[in-house]
Design a protein around this motif. Structure first.
Motif, mmCIF file in Angstrom:
data_model
loop_
_atom_site.group_PDB
_atom_site.id
_atom_site.type_symbol
_atom_site.label_atom_id
_atom_site.label_comp_id
_atom_site.label_asym_id
_atom_site.label_seq_id
_atom_site.Cartn_x
_atom_site.Cartn_y
_atom_site.Cartn_z
ATOM 1 N N ARG A 1 -26.521 -11.161 2.080
ATOM 2 C CA ARG A 1 -25.723 -10.920 0.876
ATOM 3 C C ARG A 1 -25.401 -12.180 0.092
ATOM 4 O O ARG A 1 -24.749 -12.103 -0.936
ATOM 5 C CB ARG A 1 -24.420 -10.220 1.239
ATOM 6 C CG ARG A 1 -24.654 -8.843 1.785
ATOM 7 C CD ARG A 1 -23.344 -8.148 2.063
ATOM 8 N NE ARG A 1 -23.585 -6.868 2.671
ATOM 9 C CZ ARG A 1 -22.773 -6.296 3.525
ATOM 10 N NH1 ARG A 1 -21.637 -6.871 3.845
ATOM 11 N NH2 ARG A 1 -23.064 -5.127 4.033
ATOM 12 N N GLY A 2 -25.792 -13.342 0.587
ATOM 13 C CA GLY A 2 -25.507 -14.537 -0.185
ATOM 14 C C GLY A 2 -25.573 -15.790 0.648
ATOM 15 O O GLY A 2 -25.630 -15.736 1.868
ATOM 16 N N PRO A 3 -25.565 -16.950 -0.024
ATOM 17 C CA PRO A 3 -25.645 -18.228 0.693
ATOM 18 C C PRO A 3 -24.341 -18.596 1.373
ATOM 19 O O PRO A 3 -23.273 -18.145 0.974
ATOM 20 C CB PRO A 3 -25.975 -19.225 -0.418
ATOM 21 C CG PRO A 3 -25.396 -18.618 -1.649
ATOM 22 C CD PRO A 3 -25.534 -17.116 -1.470
ATOM 23 N N LEU A 4 -24.473 -19.397 2.392
ATOM 24 C CA LEU A 4 -23.305 -19.939 3.076
ATOM 25 C C LEU A 4 -22.679 -20.994 2.184
ATOM 26 O O LEU A 4 -23.339 -21.897 1.714
ATOM 27 C CB LEU A 4 -23.735 -20.543 4.408
ATOM 28 C CG LEU A 4 -22.657 -20.992 5.379
ATOM 29 C CD1 LEU A 4 -21.759 -19.828 5.753
ATOM 30 C CD2 LEU A 4 -23.287 -21.589 6.612
ATOM 31 N N ASP A 5 -21.393 -20.883 1.902
ATOM 32 C CA ASP A 5 -20.689 -21.857 1.036
ATOM 33 C C ASP A 5 -20.508 -23.173 1.745
ATOM 34 O O ASP A 5 -20.298 -23.262 2.881
ATOM 35 C CB ASP A 5 -19.329 -21.316 0.620
ATOM 36 C CG ASP A 5 -19.468 -20.123 -0.313
ATOM 37 O OD1 ASP A 5 -18.498 -19.378 -0.400
ATOM 38 O OD2 ASP A 5 -20.528 -19.952 -0.921
ATOM 39 N N ASP B 1 -9.363 -13.152 15.059
ATOM 40 C CA ASP B 1 -8.722 -14.306 14.426
ATOM 41 C C ASP B 1 -8.152 -15.295 15.439
ATOM 42 O O ASP B 1 -7.776 -16.406 15.076
ATOM 43 C CB ASP B 1 -7.657 -13.869 13.428
ATOM 44 C CG ASP B 1 -6.522 -13.065 14.039
ATOM 45 O OD1 ASP B 1 -6.530 -12.827 15.262
ATOM 46 O OD2 ASP B 1 -5.624 -12.678 13.271
ATOM 47 N N ARG B 2 -8.145 -14.937 16.722
ATOM 48 C CA ARG B 2 -7.733 -15.882 17.763
ATOM 49 C C ARG B 2 -8.807 -16.923 18.013
ATOM 50 O O ARG B 2 -8.525 -17.993 18.550
ATOM 51 C CB ARG B 2 -7.427 -15.145 19.066
ATOM 52 C CG ARG B 2 -6.180 -14.286 18.984
ATOM 53 C CD ARG B 2 -5.907 -13.568 20.275
ATOM 54 N NE ARG B 2 -5.777 -14.518 21.378
ATOM 55 C CZ ARG B 2 -5.864 -14.179 22.656
ATOM 56 N NH1 ARG B 2 -6.055 -12.913 22.990
ATOM 57 N NH2 ARG B 2 -5.730 -15.083 23.598
ATOM 58 N N LEU B 3 -10.064 -16.613 17.650
ATOM 59 C CA LEU B 3 -11.183 -17.507 17.936
ATOM 60 C C LEU B 3 -11.754 -18.180 16.694
ATOM 61 O O LEU B 3 -12.237 -19.303 16.769
ATOM 62 C CB LEU B 3 -12.302 -16.736 18.643
ATOM 63 C CG LEU B 3 -11.937 -16.142 19.992
ATOM 64 C CD1 LEU B 3 -13.086 -15.308 20.524
ATOM 65 C CD2 LEU B 3 -11.587 -17.249 20.972
ATOM 66 N N ASP B 4 -11.773 -17.482 15.577
ATOM 67 C CA ASP B 4 -12.410 -18.001 14.373
ATOM 68 C C ASP B 4 -11.576 -17.673 13.145
ATOM 69 O O ASP B 4 -10.854 -16.677 13.126
ATOM 70 C CB ASP B 4 -13.807 -17.373 14.185
ATOM 71 C CG ASP B 4 -14.779 -17.789 15.270
ATOM 72 O OD1 ASP B 4 -14.916 -18.996 15.504
ATOM 73 O OD2 ASP B 4 -15.399 -16.899 15.879
ATOM 74 N N ALA C 1 -12.053 -15.918 7.259
ATOM 75 C CA ALA C 1 -12.856 -16.203 6.065
ATOM 76 C C ALA C 1 -14.222 -16.760 6.453
ATOM 77 O O ALA C 1 -15.245 -16.402 5.846
ATOM 78 C CB ALA C 1 -12.120 -17.179 5.149
ATOM 79 N N ASP C 2 -14.272 -17.624 7.478
ATOM 80 C CA ASP C 2 -15.554 -18.157 7.949
ATOM 81 C C ASP C 2 -16.419 -17.046 8.531
ATOM 82 O O ASP C 2 -17.629 -17.002 8.307
ATOM 83 C CB ASP C 2 -15.337 -19.242 9.001
ATOM 84 C CG ASP C 2 -14.765 -20.524 8.435
ATOM 85 O OD1 ASP C 2 -14.821 -20.709 7.199
ATOM 86 O OD2 ASP C 2 -14.251 -21.344 9.228
ATOM 87 N N THR C 3 -15.791 -16.151 9.283
ATOM 88 C CA THR C 3 -16.528 -15.032 9.870
ATOM 89 C C THR C 3 -17.101 -14.143 8.773
ATOM 90 O O THR C 3 -18.267 -13.730 8.839
ATOM 91 C CB THR C 3 -15.617 -14.209 10.797
ATOM 92 O OG1 THR C 3 -15.128 -15.063 11.833
ATOM 93 C CG2 THR C 3 -16.361 -13.040 11.419
ATOM 94 N N THR D 1 -15.717 -3.385 13.353
ATOM 95 C CA THR D 1 -14.247 -3.421 13.271
ATOM 96 C C THR D 1 -13.775 -4.184 12.033
ATOM 97 O O THR D 1 -12.611 -4.591 11.976
ATOM 98 C CB THR D 1 -13.648 -4.081 14.528
ATOM 99 O OG1 THR D 1 -14.097 -5.439 14.614
ATOM 100 C CG2 THR D 1 -14.008 -3.307 15.784
ATOM 101 N N GLU D 2 -14.658 -4.358 11.068
ATOM 102 C CA GLU D 2 -14.339 -5.101 9.842
ATOM 103 C C GLU D 2 -13.759 -6.476 10.169
ATOM 104 O O GLU D 2 -12.783 -6.927 9.593
ATOM 105 C CB GLU D 2 -13.413 -4.278 8.949
ATOM 106 C CG GLU D 2 -14.064 -2.994 8.490
ATOM 107 C CD GLU D 2 -13.154 -2.105 7.676
ATOM 108 O OE1 GLU D 2 -11.933 -2.343 7.616
ATOM 109 O OE2 GLU D 2 -13.692 -1.149 7.087
ATOM 110 N N HIS D 3 -14.385 -7.124 11.154
ATOM 111 C CA HIS D 3 -14.090 -8.501 11.581
ATOM 112 C C HIS D 3 -12.760 -8.649 12.306
ATOM 113 O O HIS D 3 -12.267 -9.760 12.463
ATOM 114 C CB HIS D 3 -14.142 -9.478 10.406
ATOM 115 C CG HIS D 3 -15.392 -9.384 9.605
ATOM 116 N ND1 HIS D 3 -15.593 -10.124 8.481
ATOM 117 C CD2 HIS D 3 -16.512 -8.642 9.747
ATOM 118 C CE1 HIS D 3 -16.773 -9.840 7.966
ATOM 119 N NE2 HIS D 3 -17.331 -8.941 8.725
ATOM 120 N N ARG D 4 -12.187 -7.557 12.770
ATOM 121 C CA ARG D 4 -10.900 -7.631 13.469
ATOM 122 C C ARG D 4 -11.048 -7.886 14.965
ATOM 123 O O ARG D 4 -10.173 -8.472 15.582
ATOM 124 C CB ARG D 4 -10.095 -6.358 13.239
ATOM 125 C CG ARG D 4 -9.559 -6.230 11.820
ATOM 126 C CD ARG D 4 -8.600 -5.067 11.673
ATOM 127 N NE ARG D 4 -9.107 -3.816 12.205
ATOM 128 C CZ ARG D 4 -9.855 -2.929 11.511
ATOM 129 N NH1 ARG D 4 -10.153 -3.161 10.258
ATOM 130 N NH2 ARG D 4 -10.268 -1.818 12.077
#
Length: 150
Positions: A146-150, A128-131, A134-136, A61-64
């Motif tokens: 795909r890359g390191p955790l910032d 977005d009610r839980l997290d 951007a973090d997700t 759901t593309e993080h929705r």
């Protein structure tokens, strides 16, 4: 305390299937003593499978949308997870609607099942009610390699 029980998402097909893994270490703090040595509580192994299913929903759901556990039809534990095991979670969508999803899955170690679960029913809620979205997205990038955790 928040447990992240997925180290890597190895493959996924939107709204159909996900394969993920968790490499265990003796240094993790959840091991329980048993006569044969330390074992993971079966509930945490089941949670790893449920987290894989939740990531399938998030990615699809593309993080929705996020999956929130409602019920589990049947769980079979075939053996304990022990330190050093690489847990491989596989979940398949049985059905999905706008408000709920049902998945079946299993956890394997070295190609042998250690836990199976059928009828994992989840409510689909706005992620977005839980997290923080951007973090997700950052965590998804890490799990997908795909890359390191910032």
């Amino acid at each position: 305390m928040r447990f992240h029980l997925i180290d890597r998402i190895e493959a996924w097909e939107p709204m159909r299937h996900i394969a993920a893994r968790k490499a265990t270490s003796v240094y993790e703090d959840y091991w329980q003593d048993s006569p044969g040595g330390p074992v993971a509580p079966f509930g945490l192994v089941l949670e790893a499978l449920c987290q894989a299913g939740a990531w399938l929903v998030l990615l699809s759901t593309e993080h929705r949308k996020r999956a929130a556990l409602l019920n589990i039809g049947e769980v079979t534990v075939l053996r304990d997870a022990v330190p050093g095991d690489v847990l491989r979670m596989s979940a398949q969508v049985r059905s999905i609607g706008t408000r709920t999803a049902v998945v079946d899955g299993r956890v394997d170690v070295d190609g042998e099942p250690i836990l199976t679960a059928n009828g994992i029913m989840c409510g689909l809620i706005d992620a977005d009610r839980l997290d923080d979205p951007a973090d997700t997205a950052r965590m998804a990038g890490v799990l997908l390699g795909r890359g390191p955790l910032d």
